[in-house]
Design a protein around this motif. Structure first.
Motif, PDB file in Angstrom:
ATOM      1  N   SER A 133     -23.761  54.309  25.558  1.00  0.00           N
ATOM      2  CA  SER A 133     -23.969  52.882  25.289  1.00  0.00           C
ATOM      3  C   SER A 133     -22.932  52.330  24.307  1.00  0.00           C
ATOM      4  O   SER A 133     -22.538  51.167  24.406  1.00  0.00           O
ATOM      5  N   GLU A 134     -22.499  53.150  23.368  1.00  0.00           N
ATOM      6  CA  GLU A 134     -21.503  52.704  22.392  1.00  0.00           C
ATOM      7  C   GLU A 134     -20.170  52.406  23.084  1.00  0.00           C
ATOM      8  O   GLU A 134     -19.539  51.378  22.829  1.00  0.00           O
ATOM      9  N   GLU A 135     -19.744  53.323  23.967  1.00  0.00           N
ATOM     10  CA  GLU A 135     -18.497  53.115  24.706  1.00  0.00           C
ATOM     11  C   GLU A 135     -18.628  51.904  25.636  1.00  0.00           C
ATOM     12  O   GLU A 135     -17.676  51.141  25.814  1.00  0.00           O
TER      13      GLU A 135
END
Length: 221
Positions: A133-135
């Motif tokens: 999710s961060e990427e």
């Protein structure tokens, strides 16, 4: 035994200290990271990103599809769902993922949904592959920024990372290879054949027209 017993507290303290340093400095503990993108011909993407300080290696391959262990012929023939892609290994203490994504957008035509430059078809489309999710959030952020800067709709999809299949050996570092190959320009060393192909395909000319002075790797345009 007494010597060992005396050493135990010291060893334990040292291990705890090392653990705290690693926990407190996750970037330092992580020596490398990976970004996978599709930007048309993987020879060109590999050539571009291996010139970026902080990039350790760029590997040509295939990803995003359903066919296992695909060949170049399989992918370019269509029906596999795979993209020609490049897996970029980089040192995050020297170059950030965000910076690499910014360079990526400015090295392709992200408004083209049918391929890239002279290479047409699904396997030559652009894409960004993310693992978490961060990427995903970062890729969306950079896409929005690039779209604003370009002033045109960007069609490059952000896709969940899948198995990356390394391309055949002769595709790796093609841009600087010295093997003799037969081209429409006659017999050429790979490095020279690559230069001729890139120019004839119009990659740098189109990127320079699209992005102007912000074009990442369009030398001479």
């Amino acid at each position: 035994m007494r010597v060992l017993e005396k050493l135990k507290p010291f060893v334990l303290t040292s291990l705890i200290a090392v653990g705290l340093v690693a926990h407190g400095n996750p970037v330092q503990a992580q020596s490398s990271a990976v970004l996978t993108v599709a930007g048309g011909c993987f020879w060109c993407v590999e050539s571009d990103f291996e010139s970026v300080p902080g990039v350790i290696e760029a590997v040509s391959g295939y990803t995003g599809g359903t066919t296992q262990d695909p060949t170049y012929k399989d992918v370019t023939g269509g029906g596999t769902g795979h993209f020609e892609a490049v897996q970029i290994t980089f040192d995050p203490t020297k170059v950030s993922r965000k910076r690499l994504l910014e360079l990526f957008f400015r090295s392709v035509d992200p408004t083209d949904s049918g391929g890239q430059f002279c290479d047409r078809g699904d396997s030559y489309r652009t894409a960004i592959f993310v693992s978490n999710s961060e990427e995903n959030a970062l890729a969306r952020e950079v896409t929005a920024e690039a779209q604003h800067a370009l002033g045109q709709k960007i069609v490059t999809p952000i896709l969940a990372a899948q198995t990356f299949y390394k391309a055949e050996d002769y595709h790796q570092d093609y841009y600087k290879g010295q093997s003799l190959v037969f081209t429409r320009f006659g017999p050429k060393r790979q490095a020279e054949a690559y230069k001729r192909y890139r120019q004839a395909c119009g990659r740098d000319a189109r990127v320079a027209k699209l992005w102007g002075s912000a074009a990442s790797f369009a030398k001479g345009h």
